[in-house]
Design a protein around this motif. Structure first.
Motif, PDB file in Angstrom:
ATOM      1  N   CYS A 140      27.752  43.569  43.865  1.00 13.38           N
ATOM      2  CA  CYS A 140      28.219  42.222  44.219  1.00 13.38           C
ATOM      3  C   CYS A 140      27.323  41.150  43.593  1.00 13.38           C
ATOM      4  O   CYS A 140      27.791  40.099  43.172  1.00 13.38           O
ATOM      5  CB  CYS A 140      28.262  42.052  45.736  1.00 13.38           C
ATOM      6  N   VAL A 141      26.036  41.460  43.539  1.00 16.61           N
ATOM      7  CA  VAL A 141      25.092  40.480  42.988  1.00 16.61           C
ATOM      8  C   VAL A 141      25.420  40.231  41.511  1.00 16.61           C
ATOM      9  O   VAL A 141      25.365  39.103  41.025  1.00 16.61           O
ATOM     10  CB  VAL A 141      23.635  40.990  43.147  1.00 16.61           C
ATOM     11  N   ALA A 142      25.776  41.323  40.820  1.00 13.40           N
ATOM     12  CA  ALA A 142      26.047  41.197  39.387  1.00 13.40           C
ATOM     13  C   ALA A 142      27.314  40.398  39.113  1.00 13.40           C
ATOM     14  O   ALA A 142      27.439  39.776  38.061  1.00 13.40           O
ATOM     15  CB  ALA A 142      26.162  42.591  38.765  1.00 13.40           C
ATOM     16  N   ILE A 143      28.258  40.401  40.049  1.00 12.60           N
ATOM     17  CA  ILE A 143      29.564  39.794  39.770  1.00 12.60           C
ATOM     18  C   ILE A 143      29.711  38.410  40.412  1.00 12.60           C
ATOM     19  O   ILE A 143      30.669  37.684  40.145  1.00 12.60           O
ATOM     20  CB  ILE A 143      30.691  40.730  40.257  1.00 12.60           C
TER      21      ILE A 143
ATOM     22  N   PRO B 243      39.546  31.458  39.372  1.00 12.99           N
ATOM     23  CA  PRO B 243      40.624  32.444  39.178  1.00 12.99           C
ATOM     24  C   PRO B 243      40.205  33.606  38.281  1.00 12.99           C
ATOM     25  O   PRO B 243      40.631  34.737  38.500  1.00 12.99           O
ATOM     26  CB  PRO B 243      41.745  31.642  38.499  1.00 12.99           C
ATOM     27  N   LYS B 244      39.348  33.314  37.316  1.00 12.31           N
ATOM     28  CA  LYS B 244      38.881  34.377  36.422  1.00 12.31           C
ATOM     29  C   LYS B 244      38.127  35.430  37.214  1.00 12.31           C
ATOM     30  O   LYS B 244      38.298  36.629  37.016  1.00 12.31           O
ATOM     31  CB  LYS B 244      37.964  33.799  35.335  1.00 12.31           C
ATOM     32  N   ASN B 245      37.267  34.963  38.113  1.00 11.82           N
ATOM     33  CA  ASN B 245      36.441  35.915  38.844  1.00 11.82           C
ATOM     34  C   ASN B 245      37.150  36.510  40.051  1.00 11.82           C
ATOM     35  O   ASN B 245      36.784  37.569  40.537  1.00 11.82           O
ATOM     36  CB  ASN B 245      35.138  35.239  39.309  1.00 11.82           C
ATOM     37  N   ALA B 246      38.172  35.806  40.536  1.00 10.92           N
ATOM     38  CA  ALA B 246      38.871  36.303  41.729  1.00 10.92           C
ATOM     39  C   ALA B 246      39.858  37.399  41.359  1.00 10.92           C
ATOM     40  O   ALA B 246      39.862  38.465  41.947  1.00 10.92           O
ATOM     41  CB  ALA B 246      39.587  35.155  42.432  1.00 10.92           C
TER      42      ALA B 246
ATOM     43  N   ASN C 289      35.815  43.142  45.579  1.00  9.18           N
ATOM     44  CA  ASN C 289      36.503  43.886  44.526  1.00  9.18           C
ATOM     45  C   ASN C 289      35.642  45.000  43.944  1.00  9.18           C
ATOM     46  O   ASN C 289      36.143  46.048  43.585  1.00  9.18           O
ATOM     47  CB  ASN C 289      36.925  42.939  43.394  1.00  9.18           C
ATOM     48  N   VAL C 290      34.363  44.741  43.808  1.00  9.43           N
ATOM     49  CA  VAL C 290      33.493  45.709  43.128  1.00  9.43           C
ATOM     50  C   VAL C 290      32.662  46.547  44.101  1.00  9.43           C
ATOM     51  O   VAL C 290      31.874  47.387  43.672  1.00  9.43           O
ATOM     52  CB  VAL C 290      32.536  45.002  42.140  1.00  9.43           C
ATOM     53  N   CYS C 291      32.844  46.341  45.383  1.00  7.26           N
ATOM     54  CA  CYS C 291      31.978  46.991  46.374  1.00  7.26           C
ATOM     55  C   CYS C 291      32.475  48.412  46.671  1.00  7.26           C
ATOM     56  O   CYS C 291      33.605  48.594  47.099  1.00  7.26           O
ATOM     57  CB  CYS C 291      31.965  46.168  47.659  1.00  7.26           C
ATOM     58  N   PRO C 292      31.632  49.428  46.462  1.00  6.63           N
ATOM     59  CA  PRO C 292      32.090  50.794  46.732  1.00  6.63           C
ATOM     60  C   PRO C 292      32.385  51.034  48.214  1.00  6.63           C
ATOM     61  O   PRO C 292      33.237  51.857  48.543  1.00  6.63           O
ATOM     62  CB  PRO C 292      30.940  51.670  46.233  1.00  6.63           C
TER      63      PRO C 292
ATOM     64  N   HIS D 172      40.898  51.288  44.889  1.00  9.64           N
ATOM     65  CA  HIS D 172      40.304  51.807  43.651  1.00  9.64           C
ATOM     66  C   HIS D 172      41.117  51.341  42.443  1.00  9.64           C
ATOM     67  O   HIS D 172      40.556  50.929  41.431  1.00  9.64           O
ATOM     68  CB  HIS D 172      40.257  53.342  43.668  1.00  9.64           C
ATOM     69  N   ARG D 173      42.434  51.439  42.557  1.00  8.81           N
ATOM     70  CA  ARG D 173      43.272  51.018  41.428  1.00  8.81           C
ATOM     71  C   ARG D 173      43.094  49.524  41.171  1.00  8.81           C
ATOM     72  O   ARG D 173      43.002  49.069  40.041  1.00  8.81           O
ATOM     73  CB  ARG D 173      44.750  51.353  41.694  1.00  8.81           C
ATOM     74  N   PHE D 174      43.059  48.769  42.248  1.00  7.88           N
ATOM     75  CA  PHE D 174      42.847  47.334  42.086  1.00  7.88           C
ATOM     76  C   PHE D 174      41.517  47.067  41.390  1.00  7.88           C
ATOM     77  O   PHE D 174      41.424  46.253  40.472  1.00  7.88           O
ATOM     78  CB  PHE D 174      42.895  46.607  43.430  1.00  7.88           C
ATOM     79  N   ALA D 175      40.480  47.772  41.828  1.00  5.22           N
ATOM     80  CA  ALA D 175      39.145  47.538  41.262  1.00  5.22           C
ATOM     81  C   ALA D 175      39.156  47.773  39.752  1.00  5.22           C
ATOM     82  O   ALA D 175      38.588  46.989  38.982  1.00  5.22           O
ATOM     83  CB  ALA D 175      38.121  48.445  41.939  1.00  5.22           C
ATOM     84  N   ASP D 176      39.807  48.842  39.326  1.00  6.92           N
ATOM     85  CA  ASP D 176      39.848  49.141  37.891  1.00  6.92           C
ATOM     86  C   ASP D 176      40.600  48.052  37.127  1.00  6.92           C
ATOM     87  O   ASP D 176      40.140  47.578  36.083  1.00  6.92           O
ATOM     88  CB  ASP D 176      40.517  50.498  37.647  1.00  6.92           C
ATOM     89  N   ALA D 177      41.766  47.684  37.655  1.00 12.51           N
ATOM     90  CA  ALA D 177      42.565  46.655  36.984  1.00 12.51           C
ATOM     91  C   ALA D 177      41.811  45.330  36.971  1.00 12.51           C
ATOM     92  O   ALA D 177      41.807  44.597  35.973  1.00 12.51           O
ATOM     93  CB  ALA D 177      43.907  46.497  37.695  1.00 12.51           C
ATOM     94  N   TYR D 178      41.148  45.045  38.071  1.00  8.19           N
ATOM     95  CA  TYR D 178      40.405  43.793  38.191  1.00  8.19           C
ATOM     96  C   TYR D 178      39.299  43.693  37.142  1.00  8.19           C
ATOM     97  O   TYR D 178      39.162  42.671  36.460  1.00  8.19           O
ATOM     98  CB  TYR D 178      39.822  43.672  39.600  1.00  8.19           C
ATOM     99  N   VAL D 179      38.523  44.755  37.013  1.00  4.05           N
ATOM    100  CA  VAL D 179      37.388  44.716  36.089  1.00  4.05           C
ATOM    101  C   VAL D 179      37.878  44.442  34.663  1.00  4.05           C
ATOM    102  O   VAL D 179      37.312  43.609  33.942  1.00  4.05           O
ATOM    103  CB  VAL D 179      36.573  46.029  36.164  1.00  4.05           C
TER     104      VAL D 179
END
Lengths: 186, 716
Positions: free
Chosen positions: B366-369, B258-261, B318-321, B28-35
């Motif tokens: 996932c489709v959106a990202i 790298p931007k998206n990863a 990264n974005v998958c719940p 969860h923390r990673f997901a927030d930082a990633y976004v």
């Protein structure tokens, strides 16, 4: 607007953990290096540096300069010094045509990498580098091209950004005017 | 392993992963930082345009694969490389092991390569008695722990530093402190000599460029540079999908990857290698193993082939719940998360993908990202159909779908009967707080709404609609939840639309949209439902068909046309319906200019808005309901992760994955609570059921309402 590009490049390079400094001449360079290294320095074969007569200047300044036998020396050297073909401002990247093995060893094994870049050779974006990549591939039957942006990093343990895992833990980009205006020249 | 056993093992892994709160915290923390990092990295870039271009370029390669492959091979060989085309994993492994043996290789260093994970190359090298060392920090940790990566880009993201310290202590023979800089330093020291000693370096590649015959590697640690520089032999194991035509195309991918990863503008190193470069006064021996292993089969699959566009950024995880809840060791095989579901089916067999295919909740984040513009959800749905056909959709479901749902009168008759049968459970209330026996798990964490005494269809004739000259005559497609569970929402819809001078009809022959069957893999029932509903909804030639459930909206707008596109009788009708179908919020804002119409309304409540997955990422609607809420006098306050799934997912939260659904709902409730709003609005009766149930169960005094209900309130 070269000054603006240099500012953009500097900011982007610092953002990824590189140090960027303007260096006026050989003496300033050796002084800069002398403060930061206490062991063998691999001086990679770079046409843009040859005109500077570096081995002599540096040895006079008491630096331990290595110019050959990098495979053996690489394991014990504390730093590598190279030129650069060009920079990319958007990402703070230095690009080194590294087909010669000595260039690769000097930029991978030692802890610190010092790279001399003529600020005239800073492009704005990676897209502008594409024609140069084409040119390298036309000129070199075998090619090893390196984009370097900041020091070696990892976030593999708990995502904590940590510098210097396998490659250099310090990248010093030294901007020296009048070095070379040819991006095909390292 | 038979199906039951496989399913049991899988459920067991789900349960175990849910007992690791640190895993969920980390992800969860990673997901927030990633976004946040990703958004900053793409500032000033048109992501939509970039991904469309990547998708088109990759499709061009796929459609001309043999040509680009031949071009790559010719150019690579001209530069001194040896290229081997491996049809499958064992051919690739055998080639590399034989080469190692022939050259007397004793030690191999590897940089990170998912293709080598795919072929289980390390196992093959070990069996051939060749010492193999992973040098990517994360991969080395996993080599020591005997695990596989749980993320494509951050393979050891599931581990704590204490666990890493324990592994490293075993290597050094003394207790190593769990301090990350120390552990990283230790890895540097431990692995350094291996580069110098190794006779062979093995890497993957991020792109293989046809026009140069070269590859490019995108890395941060610098291990790939050492791996490709010091050993005398370099083997690059490269999946065929990595082929791109030109340097420009490679640059295009490297710009985005790298931007998206990880949200980095660029990685520390981008390494372009063409041919047998110098090595210790000689030329290096370079072998490129092009790996097929299911890729050309994937290229031939009209439903799934877009998956070959993948550039392996890992963003879909990264974005998958679901990934954030159970991690990649559960939601993945070798490749993980949404793309992993698809690649597993083609690279590692349908059997290994079967459970994963059902684990997707269908939220489309996932489709959106996706940087390659892959509609991952649609492909996963297709695979669910394939598995449904291969293995059956389950006896119970099959009976419901085929025998009951296809017969509207029977289906609705059973729902009416259920309304009576549930009486002892509802205790006269509108919600069920407890269910007996083995169903009780479903009301542990949310209350469930009772089926209404009278469905909307029975109430309809008594709804007065006095409109002299209506602007529009629209048909209301209620969907099962609106019709049988929340009929009051239908009354509200009529009230609001009448107020806006729109007459609403309710075609009585409408039935379930068929999505429950489609999402469970029963295409036949979905087709039957599409045909029934098309006839019902188009019969009176309405100006628009209005929905209040975004999953139904997607069925009417997207699924019906897809299901019937090859049927000349139905295809035109399906397109006609798709063109006039709108969810109610969008209808009011876009077609009625609803803004002015609520000028006098005085909502006055602090409302937060939950974006339903299928509304935002399916129908592309998120501004309109917000506009309606603030126009009608409410104070709109945004919650964190407003467009993150609530965990409903239809049968996902009832039968297939209630445990995961509960966790995802828990996250949503937390965000709603933290927003400080006294009401959460949404445009989906499914989300409403889930969120209202969760709030009630936790006794949180926040109202959960459909936007149409709030609009109706303001008109009172």
């Amino acid at each position: 607007m070269p000054n603006q590009l240099v500012a953009q490049f500097t900011l982007a390079a610092e953002n990824v953990g590189a140090e960027v400094h303007a260096i006026a001449d050989q003496q300033e360079l050796t002084a800069y290096l002398g403060k930061r290294i206490d062991g063998p320095l691999l001086l990679a074969p770079c046409p843009s540096l040859e005109r500077l007569d570096l081995p002599q200047v540096m040895e006079q300044a008491g630096l331990n300069v290595v110019i050959d036998n990098f495979r053996e020396q690489g394991a014990v050297a504390v730093a590598g010094l190279t030129g650069a073909n060009f920079g990319i401002a958007a990402t703070g990247t230095v690009v080194l045509e590294s087909t010669a093995e000595a260039v690769r060893i000097a930029t991978t094994l030692p802890e610190k990498h010092f790279v001399l870049l003529d600020p005239q050779k800073i492009l704005e974006t990676a897209d502008q580098a594409v024609p140069l990549l084409h040119k390298f591939h036309q000129q070199l039957p075998q090619a090893y091209l390196a984009y370097i942006s900041g020091p070696s990093r990892t976030a593999d343990i708990e995502r904590v950004l940590t510098i210097g895992v396998h490659g250099p833990s310090e990248l010093h980009i030294l901007l020296m005017e009048g070095l070379s205006d040819d991006p095909m020249e390292r | 392993m038979n199906k039951q056993e496989r399913s049991r093992h899988y459920q067991d892994r789900v349960r175990k992963s849910l007992q690791k709160p640190h895993l969920q915290d980390t992800l969860h923390r990673f997901a927030d930082a990633y976004v946040a990092a990703r958004e900053a990295a793409f500032a000033g870039h048109d992501f939509e345009a970039l991904r469309v271009a990547i998708g088109e370029m990759k499709d061009q390669v796929r459609d001309n694969l043999s040509r680009y492959q031949a071009e790559f091979v010719a150019n690579a060989e001209a530069a001194g490389a040896t290229v081997f085309l491996a049809q499958n994993a064992s051919e690739a492994n055998a080639y590399i092991c034989n080469l190692a043996k022939e050259r007397g290789v004793k030690k191999v260093v590897k940089s990170k390569s998912m293709a080598s994970e795919e072929t289980h190359l390390n196992r093959a090298l070990n069996e051939a008695d060749i010492e193999t060392l992973e040098t990517d920090l994360g991969e080395w940790i996993l080599q020591l722990s005997g695990e596989r990566p749980s993320h494509m880009v951050m393979p050891a993201i599931h581990m704590l530093k204490e666990e890493v310290a324990e592994l490293f202590s075993e290597v050094t023979g003394k207790e190593e402190p769990a301090e990350i800089p120390h552990l990283v330093r230790l890895a540097r020291k431990q692995l350094r000599q291996a580069y110098l000693d190794a006779d062979m370096g093995i890497t993957g590649a991020n792109v293989a460029i046809a026009e140069t015959g070269g590859i490019a590697l995108v890395t941060n640690e610098g291990n790939a540079r050492l791996t490709t520089t010091l050993p005398k032999i370099h083997v690059a194991l490269v999946g065929l999908e990595k082929l791109v035509p030109t340097i420009e195309d490679a640059n295009r991918i490297i710009n985005v990857l790298p931007k998206n990863a990880t949200g980095q503008l660029i990685t520390s190193y981008i390494t372009w290698i063409r041919g047998a470069v110098p090595c210790a006064d000689e030329s290096k021996e370079l072998h490129i193993v092009l790996l097929d292993n299911g890729r050309t089969a994937l290229a031939e699959s009209p439903h799934c082939r877009d998956a070959l566009r993948c550039i392996k950024c890992g963003a879909c995880a990264n974005v998958c719940p679901v990934y954030q809840t159970v991690g990649g060791h559960v939601f993945g095989h070798v490749y993980i998360s949404a793309i992993g579901v698809i690649l597993t089916a083609f690279f590692h067999g349908l059997d290994n993908a079967a459970e994963l295919v059902r684990a997707c909740i269908g939220c489309r984040s996932c489709v959106a990202i996706c940087p390659s513009n892959i509609d991952l959800e649609s492909i996963i749905l297709h695979l669910r159909e394939v598995i449904g056909e291969e293995e059956g959709v389950g006896a119970g479901k099959s009976l419901v779908f085929k025998q009951v749902m296809r017969n509207r009168k029977l289906f609705h008759g059973m729902l009416r009967a259920a309304s009576l049968l549930q009486k002892p459970l509802t205790r006269g209330e509108r919600t069920i707080r407890h269910l007996p026996l083995f169903f009780s798990g479903l009301t542990d964490w949310r209350t469930l709404p009772a089926i209404a005494d009278k469905p909307l269809r029975d109430l309809w004739v008594n709804i007065p609609q006095k409109i002299d000259k209506p602007r529009y005559r629209v048909a209301f497609f209620a969907g099962c939840l609106n019709d049988f569970v929340y009929p009051e929402m239908g009354l509200d819809l009529v009230k609001v639309l009448n107020h806006l001078n729109v007459e609403v009809t309710f075609p009585m022959e409408q039935s379930c949209c068929g999505v429950p069957a489609l999402y469970s893999g029963d295409r036949g029932t979905a087709v039957a439902m599409a045909e029934q509903n098309l006839d019902a909804l188009l019969q009176d030639n309405p100006d628009y068909v209005i929905t209040s459930c975004p999953t139904c909206t997607m069925a009417l707008q997207r699924d019906f046309t897809d299901l019937l596109k090859d049927n000349p009788v139905w295809a035109e009708k399906a397109q006609r319906l798709a063109a006039i179908t709108l969810d109610v919020s969008r209808f009011i804002v876009d077609k009625l200019d609803g803004k002015a119409l609520f000028a006098d309304a005085s909502g006055g409540e602090k409302v937060t808005y939950h974006d339903s997955c299928h509304l935002k990422r399916g129908a592309g609607v998120w501004e309109q309901p917000r506009q309606l809420l603030s126009d009608s006098g409410h104070e709109l306050t945004e919650m964190a992760h407003s467009d993150r799934c609530c965990g409903f997912g239809g049968s996902y939260s009832f039968t297939s994955h209630p445990d995961i659904a509960r966790e995802i709902l828990g996250d949503k409730i937390q965000d709603i609570n933290a927003s400080g709003a006294s009401c959460v609005a949404m445009d989906c009766p499914g989300c409403l059921m889930q969120i209202r149930g969760g709030l009630e169960k936790q006794e949180i005094a926040v109202r959960a309402k459909h936007t149409i209900e709030l609009l109706a309130e303001t008109l009172s």
